[in-house]
Design a protein around this motif. Structure first.
Motif, mmCIF file in Angstrom:
data_model
loop_
_atom_site.group_PDB
_atom_site.id
_atom_site.type_symbol
_atom_site.label_atom_id
_atom_site.label_comp_id
_atom_site.label_asym_id
_atom_site.label_seq_id
_atom_site.Cartn_x
_atom_site.Cartn_y
_atom_site.Cartn_z
ATOM 1 N N ILE A 1 -79.417 46.460 -80.842
ATOM 2 C CA ILE A 1 -79.415 45.145 -81.477
ATOM 3 C C ILE A 1 -78.567 44.226 -80.615
ATOM 4 C CG2 ILE A 1 -78.588 43.779 -83.436
ATOM 5 C CD1 ILE A 1 -79.168 46.181 -85.229
ATOM 6 N N ILE A 2 -79.114 43.058 -80.262
ATOM 7 C CA ILE A 2 -78.357 42.075 -79.483
ATOM 8 C C ILE A 2 -78.452 40.736 -80.199
ATOM 9 C CG2 ILE A 2 -78.004 40.966 -77.255
ATOM 10 C CD1 ILE A 2 -79.510 43.217 -75.919
ATOM 11 N N GLY B 1 -80.500 37.623 -71.006
ATOM 12 C CA GLY B 1 -80.300 38.412 -69.796
ATOM 13 C C GLY B 1 -79.999 39.862 -70.102
ATOM 14 N N MET B 2 -79.142 40.096 -71.097
ATOM 15 C CA MET B 2 -78.821 41.471 -71.479
ATOM 16 C C MET B 2 -80.021 42.163 -72.107
ATOM 17 S SD MET B 2 -74.903 41.285 -72.899
ATOM 18 C CE MET B 2 -75.287 40.137 -74.232
ATOM 19 N N ALA B 3 -80.772 41.428 -72.931
ATOM 20 C CA ALA B 3 -81.949 42.022 -73.567
ATOM 21 C C ALA B 3 -82.949 42.502 -72.522
ATOM 22 C CB ALA B 3 -82.596 41.002 -74.502
ATOM 23 N N HIS C 1 -85.218 49.981 -76.614
ATOM 24 C CA HIS C 1 -85.949 49.166 -77.573
ATOM 25 C C HIS C 1 -84.965 48.148 -78.137
ATOM 26 C CE1 HIS C 1 -89.443 51.793 -77.418
ATOM 27 N NE2 HIS C 1 -88.630 52.823 -77.566
ATOM 28 N N VAL C 2 -85.188 46.867 -77.837
ATOM 29 C CA VAL C 2 -84.212 45.833 -78.158
ATOM 30 C C VAL C 2 -84.667 44.992 -79.345
ATOM 31 C CG1 VAL C 2 -82.992 43.804 -77.299
ATOM 32 C CG2 VAL C 2 -83.447 45.720 -75.756
ATOM 33 N N GLY D 1 -75.951 41.347 -67.489
ATOM 34 C CA GLY D 1 -76.839 42.364 -68.053
ATOM 35 C C GLY D 1 -76.616 43.744 -67.484
ATOM 36 N N ARG D 2 -76.352 43.821 -66.198
ATOM 37 C CA ARG D 2 -76.147 45.136 -65.578
ATOM 38 C C ARG D 2 -74.851 45.780 -66.062
ATOM 39 N NH1 ARG D 2 -80.268 47.396 -64.837
ATOM 40 N NH2 ARG D 2 -79.072 48.981 -63.719
ATOM 41 N N VAL D 3 -73.818 44.985 -66.308
ATOM 42 C CA VAL D 3 -72.583 45.536 -66.865
ATOM 43 C C VAL D 3 -72.826 46.006 -68.300
ATOM 44 C CG1 VAL D 3 -70.201 45.019 -67.531
ATOM 45 C CG2 VAL D 3 -71.097 44.173 -65.361
ATOM 46 N N ALA D 4 -73.640 45.257 -69.048
ATOM 47 C CA ALA D 4 -73.985 45.686 -70.400
ATOM 48 C C ALA D 4 -74.763 46.997 -70.378
ATOM 49 C CB ALA D 4 -74.795 44.595 -71.106
#
Length: 249
Positions: free
Chosen positions: A9-10, A20-22, A31-32, A220-223
């Motif tokens: 969940i974002i 970006g994170m999604a 699955h976002v 996003g990559r850090v997330a």
């Protein structure tokens, strides 16, 4: 596919850093569930996510706890679990310290702090089952005390406080809770760049890497890292993803 089969969940994920994170998580197999108030942008982001995995979209006012409960229950009902919770949504108004009023605090805490707290509390039983990951968001506005950001800085630092408490309490149950403090080139920043190029250039010159982060490739990559098993031994930390602007001690 480091997150293949994971369910996330974002909040605030129709655009900007949330989008970006999604996308970053979806490209790794997650699955976002997008949670936002902007239906038009939410549908666009959902279409992008669906090119990689099957996403979900909730157009919801998460300042109300009952809406938070509904989102979590529907995600678990459809996907059977919850592995990742990213609390990104936040709105605020700028004003000097003297001009800041209760309405501004209500907006900042109502859209940022309380939804973060409520999502964590409501999602806890599922995160305990999955030994899940929580990512919350801080800001240099709180860490440095940026002028005109009283209500925003207060809410962001409050989020850091409860994140550390949860990291300590939930660590024995295998739940990781971390915080990202980002600087990124979002749509709002791009408009500000056009309107105030001198102020924008001054900001860039104060960033050691001399650029703003990309919402997907940098934030996003850090997330993705914090959501993956690679970060199983990282919890209670504020990760500065800001080009070196703030160096925590």
């Amino acid at each position: 596919m480091r997150l293949e089969g994971k369910v996330a969940i974002i909040t605030g994920s129709a655009s900007g850093i949330g989008r970006g994170m999604a996308l970053a998580l979806a490209k790794e197999g997650a699955h976002v569930a997008i949670v936002d108030v902007n239906e038009e942008m939410g549908k666009k982001t959902l279409a992008e996510i669906n090119q990689h995995t099957e996403g979900m979209l909730f157009i919801s006012d998460i300042s109300k706890r009952e809406n938070v409960e509904y989102v979590v229950s529907e995600v678990v009902k459809k996907r059977g679990k919850l592995d990742i919770l990213i609390n990104n949504a936040h709105a605020s108004k700028q004003a000097s310290f003297i001009e800041t009023n209760q309405e501004m605090f209500d907006l900042s805490f109502g859209t940022g702090f309380y939804p973060t707290f409520n999502f964590m509390q409501v999602a806890y039983p599922e995160l305990k089952k999955s030994k899940g990951k929580v990512i919350n968001f801080a800001s240099g506005a709180g860490l440095n005390g940026q002028p005109t950001q009283t209500s925003y800085a207060a809410a962001k630092e409050a989020i850091r406080g409860i994140s550390r408490v949860a990291a300590n309490e939930w660590g024995p149950e295998g739940i990781n809770v971390n915080i990202i403090s980002p600087i990124a080139l979002t749509g709002g920043v791009e408009q500000w760049k056009k309107d105030s190029p001198e102020l924008y250039d001054a900001m860039i010159n104060n960033i050691p890497l001399r650029k703003l982060g990309d919402p997907e490739e940098d934030i996003g990559r850090v997330a993705v890292f914090l959501s993956s098993s690679d970060a199983d031994y990282v919890t209670g930390q504020t990760i500065m993803v800001d080009g070196g602007s703030i160096k925590l001690r």
